[in-house]
Design a protein around this motif. Structure first.
Motif, PDB file in Angstrom:
ATOM      1  N   ALA A   1       0.831  -1.202   0.000  1.00 36.85           N
ATOM      2  CA  ALA A   1       0.000   0.000   0.000  1.00 36.85           C
ATOM      3  C   ALA A   1       0.868   1.256   0.000  1.00 36.85           C
ATOM      4  CB  ALA A   1      -0.926  -0.005   1.210  1.00 36.85           C
ATOM      5  N   VAL A   2       1.882   1.243   0.829  1.00 38.16           N
ATOM      6  CA  VAL A   2       2.785   2.391   0.900  1.00 38.16           C
ATOM      7  C   VAL A   2       3.504   2.581  -0.429  1.00 38.16           C
ATOM      8  CG1 VAL A   2       4.889   3.283   1.970  1.00 38.16           C
ATOM      9  CG2 VAL A   2       3.105   2.241   3.393  1.00 38.16           C
ATOM     10  N   ARG A   3       3.946   1.491  -1.018  1.00 40.22           N
ATOM     11  CA  ARG A   3       4.650   1.594  -2.302  1.00 40.22           C
ATOM     12  C   ARG A   3       3.734   2.143  -3.392  1.00 40.22           C
ATOM     13  NH1 ARG A   3       5.567  -2.361  -6.405  1.00 40.22           N
ATOM     14  NH2 ARG A   3       7.180  -1.616  -7.844  1.00 40.22           N
ATOM     15  N   GLN A   4       2.490   1.735  -3.371  1.00 39.13           N
ATOM     16  CA  GLN A   4       1.553   2.249  -4.368  1.00 39.13           C
ATOM     17  C   GLN A   4       1.420   3.768  -4.260  1.00 39.13           C
ATOM     18  OE1 GLN A   4      -2.379   0.386  -4.550  1.00 39.13           O
ATOM     19  NE2 GLN A   4      -3.266   2.318  -5.231  1.00 39.13           N
ATOM     20  N   ILE A   5       1.321   4.267  -3.043  1.00 38.06           N
ATOM     21  CA  ILE A   5       1.172   5.709  -2.851  1.00 38.06           C
ATOM     22  C   ILE A   5       2.473   6.433  -3.193  1.00 38.06           C
ATOM     23  CG2 ILE A   5       0.520   7.515  -1.233  1.00 38.06           C
ATOM     24  CD1 ILE A   5      -1.678   5.427  -2.091  1.00 38.06           C
ATOM     25  N   GLU A   6       3.609   5.808  -2.913  1.00 38.95           N
ATOM     26  CA  GLU A   6       4.894   6.406  -3.308  1.00 38.95           C
ATOM     27  C   GLU A   6       4.960   6.540  -4.829  1.00 38.95           C
ATOM     28  OE1 GLU A   6       7.996   4.971   0.195  1.00 38.95           O
ATOM     29  OE2 GLU A   6       7.560   3.616  -1.468  1.00 38.95           O
ATOM     30  N   LEU A   7       4.537   5.512  -5.541  1.00 42.07           N
ATOM     31  CA  LEU A   7       4.516   5.573  -7.001  1.00 42.07           C
ATOM     32  C   LEU A   7       3.587   6.686  -7.485  1.00 42.07           C
ATOM     33  CD1 LEU A   7       4.313   1.749  -7.842  1.00 42.07           C
ATOM     34  CD2 LEU A   7       6.235   3.272  -8.366  1.00 42.07           C
ATOM     35  N   ALA A   8       2.412   6.777  -6.857  1.00 43.90           N
ATOM     36  CA  ALA A   8       1.453   7.809  -7.237  1.00 43.90           C
ATOM     37  C   ALA A   8       2.027   9.202  -6.992  1.00 43.90           C
ATOM     38  CB  ALA A   8       0.145   7.622  -6.475  1.00 43.90           C
ATOM     39  N   ALA A   9       2.724   9.361  -5.858  1.00 46.24           N
ATOM     40  CA  ALA A   9       3.321  10.670  -5.541  1.00 46.24           C
ATOM     41  C   ALA A   9       4.376  11.059  -6.565  1.00 46.24           C
ATOM     42  CB  ALA A   9       3.912  10.631  -4.131  1.00 46.24           C
ATOM     43  N   ALA A  10       5.139  10.077  -7.011  1.00 50.45           N
ATOM     44  CA  ALA A  10       6.165  10.349  -8.022  1.00 50.45           C
ATOM     45  C   ALA A  10       5.543  10.730  -9.364  1.00 50.45           C
ATOM     46  CB  ALA A  10       7.064   9.130  -8.184  1.00 50.45           C
TER      47      ALA A  10
END
Length: 323
Positions: free
Chosen positions: A260-269
């Motif tokens: 979940a955290v990685r998904q949001i990190e990708l979205a932020a990028a």
């Protein structure tokens, strides 16, 4: 399976969902076994009018192939031109036409599932898009407008005759929106009526549902929508169940919240931290759907503003849930 000239490595696809299936979420789902991903739906009129924000929704990942770009509209010429733009901008392998969206703001303009009330116009739209692009064209639609006007079988035959290379049928009417039960009998009737590949869609919440809907309807593949929210593992687990008859368990919670955290990190990028954190409020809570007693955490997630806050909550969740 084949969609025109395009080969899919599996039978499971991630359904397009407005405001949900962005590049980050699609990347996560592909990593976990989705054989086909589809962009959020984009307006062909907006593309033709050169709206600056719309093309961003069509961006595909470097390895996101095969993938489809989904377009909506109801004017044949605009749909044809918009589909060409979508194909050029995205580099997609398939153009998918949305004729199933039930949202009032879409159907009130004559788009989405409103086209199920005018099959003749829908046919002209499909024919125009097929002639305009150099990739296979697919169509996603519903059981019908309402229970008094169920026309999915006739609509499917029309789509095939108009040149569609495959179709997706959602087993609910427009009137149902997303409530009630999906009619798998309607999906089976559609499959029996056409010779092109059919994706079954509706009420697929866990791997066992994938096997059941394939067996019951005879569909060639399954398009998973809301069942994938917070659970991208539904693809790899369902794939294993299809291939071996054994469904692996969900991974430990620590791995799930880490994803979940990685998904949001990708979205932020991809779209900036501010927008990503607004969207994280829904996405991260979906990753908690199999857990109980986390109301306080869910409330805090609904107030997320920065990645730093998400990191802290994720670590607390790991300690609370464990596993």
């Amino acid at each position: 399976m084949q969609i025109g000239s395009i080969t899919l490595a599996g039978r499971l696809a991630l359904a397009p969902m407005a405001g949900v299936t962005d590049l980050a979420f699609r990347q996560i789902c592909r990593e976990h076994g989705a054989a086909l991903t589809v962009t959020e739906m984009v307006s062909t009129k907006a593309l033709c009018y050169q709206d600056k924000k719309t093309p961003r929704l069509l961006a595909l990942g470097e390895d996101e192939h095969p993938a489809a770009a989904q377009v909506f509209g109801h004017e044949p010429e605009t749909m044809a031109e918009g589909a060409k733009i979508a194909r050029a901008v995205s580099g997609c392998d398939i153009i998918d036409i949305n004729m199933g969206c039930p949202a009032p703001k879409i159907v009130n303009n004559g788009d989405g599932s409103a086209l199920m009330r005018d099959p003749a116009l829908a046919a002209r739209v499909i024919e125009a898009v097929v002639k305009a692009v150099d990739v296979p064209v697919t169509v996603k639609f519903r059981k019908g407008w309402d229970e008094k006007s169920v026309n999915c079988v006739e609509f499917a035959r029309m789509a095939e005759a108009a040149g569609a290379a495959a179709i997706t049928i959602h087993g609910r009417t427009r009137a149902q929106q997303y409530s009630g039960k999906a009619d798998w009998d309607a999906i089976r009737a559609v499959k029996q009526a056409v010779s092109i590949p059919v994706f079954a869609n509706g009420d697929v919440a866990e791997p066992a549902d994938v096997v059941r809907i394939l067996e019951y309807t005879g569909a060639d593949a399954v398009m998973i929508g809301r069942g994938a929210l917070g659970d991208p593992w539904i693809f790899e687990r369902a794939n294993a169940l299809i291939e071996t008859g054994v469904c692996p368990p969900l991974p430990p919670f620590a791995e799930r919240i880490g994803t979940a955290v990685r998904q949001i990190e990708l979205a932020a990028a991809q779209k900036g931290e501010y927008i990503a954190m607004l969207e994280a409020r829904r996405h991260v809570n979906c990753y908690l759907k199999y857990e109980r007693g986390l109301k306080t955490f869910k409330t805090r997630i609904c107030a997320l503003e920065r990645l730093e806050q998400l990191y802290g909550i994720a670590e607390e969740l790991k300690q609370t849930v464990g596993g």
